[in-house]
Design a protein around this motif. Sequence first.
Motif, short mmCIF file in Angstrom:
data_model
loop_
_atom_site.label_atom_id
_atom_site.label_comp_id
_atom_site.label_asym_id
_atom_site.label_seq_id
_atom_site.Cartn_x
_atom_site.Cartn_y
_atom_site.Cartn_z
N THR A 4 -1.56 -0.10 17.29
CA THR A 4 -1.12 -0.20 15.90
C THR A 4 -2.27 -0.63 14.98
N LYS A 5 -2.07 -0.36 13.72
CA LYS A 5 -2.95 -0.86 12.66
C LYS A 5 -2.08 -1.56 11.62
N SER A 6 -2.65 -2.52 10.92
CA SER A 6 -1.92 -3.22 9.87
C SER A 6 -1.81 -2.34 8.63
N ALA A 7 -0.72 -2.51 7.91
CA ALA A 7 -0.57 -1.77 6.64
C ALA A 7 -1.72 -2.07 5.70
N GLN A 8 -2.27 -3.27 5.77
CA GLN A 8 -3.36 -3.65 4.88
C GLN A 8 -4.69 -3.00 5.26
N ARG A 33 0.86 -1.19 0.00
CA ARG A 33 0.00 0.00 0.00
C ARG A 33 0.89 1.23 0.00
N SER A 34 0.46 2.29 -0.66
CA SER A 34 1.28 3.49 -0.74
C SER A 34 0.39 4.72 -0.77
N ILE A 35 0.99 5.88 -0.45
CA ILE A 35 0.27 7.14 -0.37
C ILE A 35 0.96 8.14 -1.30
N PRO A 36 0.20 8.84 -2.14
CA PRO A 36 0.82 9.88 -2.99
C PRO A 36 1.44 10.99 -2.14
N VAL A 37 2.48 11.60 -2.67
CA VAL A 37 3.13 12.75 -2.05
C VAL A 37 3.06 13.91 -3.03
N LYS A 38 2.58 15.04 -2.57
CA LYS A 38 2.45 16.20 -3.46
C LYS A 38 3.80 16.57 -4.07
N GLY A 39 3.84 16.72 -5.38
CA GLY A 39 5.05 17.11 -6.08
C GLY A 39 5.99 15.97 -6.40
N GLU A 40 5.61 14.74 -6.03
CA GLU A 40 6.48 13.58 -6.27
C GLU A 40 5.79 12.60 -7.21
N ALA A 41 6.55 12.04 -8.15
CA ALA A 41 6.01 11.00 -9.02
C ALA A 41 5.90 9.68 -8.27
#
Length: 232
Positions: free
Chosen positions: A55-59, A12-20
């Motif tokens: 904690t929470k799971s990455a999923q 899982r991933s999160i967009p970063v402003k200004g980054e491809a």
Amino acid sequence: MTQYLFEPPVVRSIPVKGEAAEYPVGRIFCVGRNYAAHAIEMGVEPDREAPFYFTKSAQATLMSGEILPYPPGTGDFHYEMELVLAIGKPVFRVSAAEAADAIYAYGCALDMTRRDLQQLGKDKRRPWDLGKDVEGSAVFAPLTRAAELGDIGPQRIHLEVNGEVRQDARLGDMIHNVAEIVADLSKYYHLRPGDLIMTGTPAGVGPVVAGDVMTGGIDGLDPISLTLAEAE
């Protein structure tokens, strides 16, 4: 090349402003009762000695704008609007100043909670996992680099349900600030890039039902939204 018996979980991933490239999600740490007014509404005295964590799971990761089915096993599903920080370099047993330098980015987040199951865990002195580590319960908006947001404190944090304001506070209301949290957590873990820390929620948490739309924001960050659908 290593072979697996079945396909491993998708990263899982999160967009970063200004980054491809996107920020890959590793571990998700969450700070409990980090706003005094929220601690009081939960029926406990604010603890200013040290943060505590779950904690929470990455999923459990879900992106802002998605639709989440009402989860199984609960009749009391709550929203919690939060600031999340993303670790950008390895840190272990660091000072608050060193901790601040390790924060790569910030974002808006929702910690969705099966409150009745969390309360059951409290009552029986059991872990909170069934209440907190819920599929789709870690909702993230795109991240903004820390340098672009500046000092944490004066920014407004708020959440609306169907357009009605339910939570409204300032990040400066946090009992433990972001540097203190990272420094304290680094006493117990080798923090590394990919680690996310959800920093707690202000007062005003409450239940939502299928059909409700949650929207929230923090000054200087991309807003967040989540629609709750009927249970599967």
